[in-house]
Design a protein around this motif. Sequence first.
Motif, PDB file in Angstrom:
ATOM      1  N   TRP A   1     -51.440 -23.426   8.301  1.00 38.54           N
ATOM      2  CA  TRP A   1     -51.870 -22.840   9.770  1.00 38.54           C
ATOM      3  C   TRP A   1     -51.315 -22.062  10.287  1.00 38.54           C
ATOM      4  N   MET A  52     -51.610 -19.254   8.926  1.00 39.00           N
ATOM      5  CA  MET A  52     -52.646 -18.255   8.365  1.00 39.00           C
ATOM      6  C   MET A  52     -52.982 -18.034  10.062  1.00 39.00           C
ATOM      7  N   LEU A  53     -52.531 -18.056  11.406  1.00 37.40           N
ATOM      8  CA  LEU A  53     -52.906 -17.663  12.697  1.00 37.40           C
ATOM      9  C   LEU A  53     -51.975 -16.585  12.604  1.00 37.40           C
ATOM     10  N   PHE A 110     -60.940 -15.399  12.439  1.00 33.09           N
ATOM     11  CA  PHE A 110     -60.868 -14.313  13.366  1.00 33.09           C
ATOM     12  C   PHE A 110     -59.330 -13.445  12.657  1.00 33.09           C
ATOM     13  N   TRP A 115     -56.443  -9.174  19.223  1.00 35.12           N
ATOM     14  CA  TRP A 115     -56.737 -10.180  17.657  1.00 35.12           C
ATOM     15  C   TRP A 115     -54.512 -10.380  17.435  1.00 35.12           C
ATOM     16  N   ARG A 150     -59.541 -40.219  18.555  1.00 32.29           N
ATOM     17  CA  ARG A 150     -59.253 -39.805  17.720  1.00 32.29           C
ATOM     18  C   ARG A 150     -59.194 -38.653  16.952  1.00 32.29           C
ATOM     19  N   PHE A 193     -62.186 -25.682  15.315  1.00 30.08           N
ATOM     20  CA  PHE A 193     -62.114 -24.779  15.780  1.00 30.08           C
ATOM     21  C   PHE A 193     -60.153 -23.472  15.055  1.00 30.08           C
ATOM     22  N   LEU A 194     -59.532 -24.576  14.563  1.00 28.61           N
ATOM     23  CA  LEU A 194     -58.944 -24.206  13.928  1.00 28.61           C
ATOM     24  C   LEU A 194     -59.966 -23.204  13.286  1.00 28.61           C
ATOM     25  N   THR A 195     -60.422 -23.282  12.011  1.00 30.69           N
ATOM     26  CA  THR A 195     -60.936 -22.547  10.838  1.00 30.69           C
ATOM     27  C   THR A 195     -61.849 -21.141  11.426  1.00 30.69           C
ATOM     28  N   PHE A 210     -54.246 -26.966  19.367  1.00 34.16           N
ATOM     29  CA  PHE A 210     -55.561 -27.514  18.500  1.00 34.16           C
ATOM     30  C   PHE A 210     -53.611 -27.590  17.162  1.00 34.16           C
ATOM     31  N   VAL A 211     -53.146 -26.634  17.269  1.00 32.72           N
ATOM     32  CA  VAL A 211     -52.541 -27.081  16.035  1.00 32.72           C
ATOM     33  C   VAL A 211     -51.492 -28.023  16.175  1.00 32.72           C
ATOM     34  N   VAL A 254     -54.797 -22.551  20.994  1.00 28.08           N
ATOM     35  CA  VAL A 254     -54.876 -22.367  19.333  1.00 28.08           C
ATOM     36  C   VAL A 254     -53.728 -23.703  19.607  1.00 28.08           C
ATOM     37  N   TRP A 292     -62.559 -32.253  15.774  1.00 29.26           N
ATOM     38  CA  TRP A 292     -62.590 -30.575  16.036  1.00 29.26           C
ATOM     39  C   TRP A 292     -61.939 -29.816  16.394  1.00 29.26           C
ATOM     40  N   SER A 293     -60.872 -29.977  16.604  1.00 32.77           N
ATOM     41  CA  SER A 293     -59.600 -28.919  15.978  1.00 32.77           C
ATOM     42  C   SER A 293     -59.805 -28.001  14.450  1.00 32.77           C
ATOM     43  N   TYR A 294     -59.651 -29.368  13.710  1.00 31.07           N
ATOM     44  CA  TYR A 294     -59.707 -28.532  11.969  1.00 31.07           C
ATOM     45  C   TYR A 294     -61.040 -27.668  12.482  1.00 31.07           C
ATOM     46  N   ALA A 307     -60.968 -35.728  17.381  1.00 30.25           N
ATOM     47  CA  ALA A 307     -60.299 -34.836  18.324  1.00 30.25           C
ATOM     48  C   ALA A 307     -59.811 -34.127  17.206  1.00 30.25           C
ATOM     49  N   LEU A 308     -59.256 -34.958  16.103  1.00 27.34           N
ATOM     50  CA  LEU A 308     -58.985 -34.505  14.776  1.00 27.34           C
ATOM     51  C   LEU A 308     -59.968 -33.399  14.256  1.00 27.34           C
ATOM     52  N   ASN A 357     -52.516 -30.819  17.487  1.00 28.66           N
ATOM     53  CA  ASN A 357     -52.521 -32.002  17.639  1.00 28.66           C
ATOM     54  C   ASN A 357     -53.374 -32.632  15.437  1.00 28.66           C
ATOM     55  N   ILE A 358     -53.028 -31.596  15.089  1.00 24.21           N
ATOM     56  CA  ILE A 358     -53.686 -32.374  13.693  1.00 24.21           C
ATOM     57  C   ILE A 358     -51.747 -32.412  12.921  1.00 24.21           C
ATOM     58  N   PHE A 404     -60.835 -19.660  14.210  1.00 25.77           N
ATOM     59  CA  PHE A 404     -59.695 -18.675  14.752  1.00 25.77           C
ATOM     60  C   PHE A 404     -58.404 -18.063  13.272  1.00 25.77           C
ATOM     61  N   ALA A 405     -58.834 -18.477  12.257  1.00 29.77           N
ATOM     62  CA  ALA A 405     -58.155 -18.950  11.499  1.00 29.77           C
ATOM     63  C   ALA A 405     -58.673 -17.366  10.789  1.00 29.77           C
TER      64      ALA A 405
END
Lengths: 303, 312
Positions: B124, B127-128, A41, B185, A24, A34-36, B112-113, B109, A30-32, A27-28, B115-116, A38-39
């Motif tokens: 998040w 921002m996204l 981008f 994008w 867990r 990849f989110l970073t 991921f969102v 994505v 990695w989530s952060y 996973a958390l 997940n947190i 993507f954010a």
Amino acid sequence: MSTVTIDKAAPTRKVKYGSMSRDRAWALKWSYFFLTIFAMFSLLPPLYMLITSLKSSAEISAATNPWWVFNPTLSNYIEILTSNQFQRFFFNSAMVSIFVVTITMLISVPAAFALARMRFWGSATLATGVFLTYLIPETLLFLPLFKMFAAFGEFTGIQLINRWYVLLIVYPTLTVPFCTWIMIGYFASIPKELDEAAVIDGASWFQTLTRIFIPVAFPGIIAATIFAFTVSWAQFLYPLVFTTSIDQLVLPVGIITTLIKGDVFAWGQIMTGALLGAAPPLIIYAFLMDYYIAGLTAGATKG
Amino acid sequence: MADVAVQSNRVVGVAGGRKRSSLRSALKRKSTAAFLMTLPLIILVGVLVVYPAFYSLHLASLNKSMARFVGFGNFEFLFKRETFWLVVKQSCIFAITAVLFKALIGFVVAHFVHNIPAKGQRKWRGMLLVPWVIPPAMSTLAWLWLFDPSYSAFNYTLSFFGVGPIPWTGDAAWARFSVILVNIWVGAPFFMIMYLAALKSVPDQLYEAAAIDGANWWQRIWYVTLPMMRNIIAITTLFSLIVTFANFDIVRILTAGGPLDHTHIFATWAFRVGIEGSDIPLGASVSLFMVPILAIAAVFILRDINKRGNEA
């Protein structure tokens, strides 16, 4: 949501506590991670707008690091905000958007109410028709509309082409179907007992709409309003086709036609203008994000 | 209208009973009121959407000066032009690639969102979703500047990794790539938010049951998440396909169809021919080629919506 994550892990936790929570945590992480990415981008272009807008044209054409501002200056902002042309563009954009939002709400709220609650001949077909209209893109309609308005001008002497108010006629074709569609969904979700009680108490249909439906469905109405505003503020094709004189242009078209002269790009000013043009929707979104998202998800899914 | 009144009268007869006459007039008013409330909508849609849509069919059958009927002449002319087939090809490449990547990125994505922890999700998500909120005409200008041939911020950065200057909008293949990248994008956040909403609506019991049955992560996605999200995935994809296929601003601002018409899609080429080349009939013929694709997508979307309506 926090309860959800606990629930998910709960049944297995008793069995093998260590590995599960370690999974867990991974996973958390990695989530952060990849989110970073993507954010970054997502925010790259607006950030770059901001960076460039703070540079002088000398710094822009110098071969220095484009990602950093060495001598920040507000000259671009001062130039844009004091230019009569730009004030005109802002004014036109604001006028068009405010009027379009008003027109849209005046048309789509009563229509959605009637379609959601008052069954009449053809109401189901009409509701579907509204949705289909929403799917017709403006890129299909701009040529026939252009020809229609030109013919209308020849026939009646009322000139519509190259007047900013022509946009008040064409933008609602984009906003009204969508707003009506999401409002039908909102109105349909209001319990029937509520308006039946009102009718028993002797309320007219108009009173039912203003006293019950509008207050109860207020979040939906805000979402629709935000959408109508964003759509009319961002529209690019219609103003490009229907307006040409400098004093009739709205912001997006204004920036592109006045700041790009042939091959010469005044990048500092273009980026400043673009950032200022992006600001109103961003500000509204910053405050009303939840309504915006509610509208976004309701629009495409509610049947 | 007479028809409406008669129909509602019959309903009154069944439901009413006592005080029939006053109720009858009330319900008569109801249908009239409903009609009046929808009248502005009907007029707007009729005059400014339905009529022009059919009018463009008529326009497409006229010659350039719009004085003579030429039947399918414009279409024949288009079929003989190489540029037209280039536009068809590019529109398909553009729409399919962009939608595919938008859907894929949106799906990943959203996970991921999801997940947190809930506390940070709002930040998040905010921002996204920014690319979706900024008017595309404005953000495309920023991309144009990032891609600039001589001062490109991307090329500057890439030079540190020893990657030579890339002609982002100057070379046909790179220009197509750039246009698609910007479209991804702009559009990926829409998918992200739709999928996130769908993910949240999947009952947790299903995952618990799957976990108890010993399903691994991949099996949970394949057997629980995907089937539950199927409807929303389908509808969002079709929806985005329509919008992407009919896109105008991004291509127009980034490349204006260049280099050598290698990024033109239906909408931008119709604008070039119809407004800039002032051949409205030919432009209308070009834009009409979007109709079959739109119609197919619309049929599927409607079928999906009706199915959902019946289940509820």
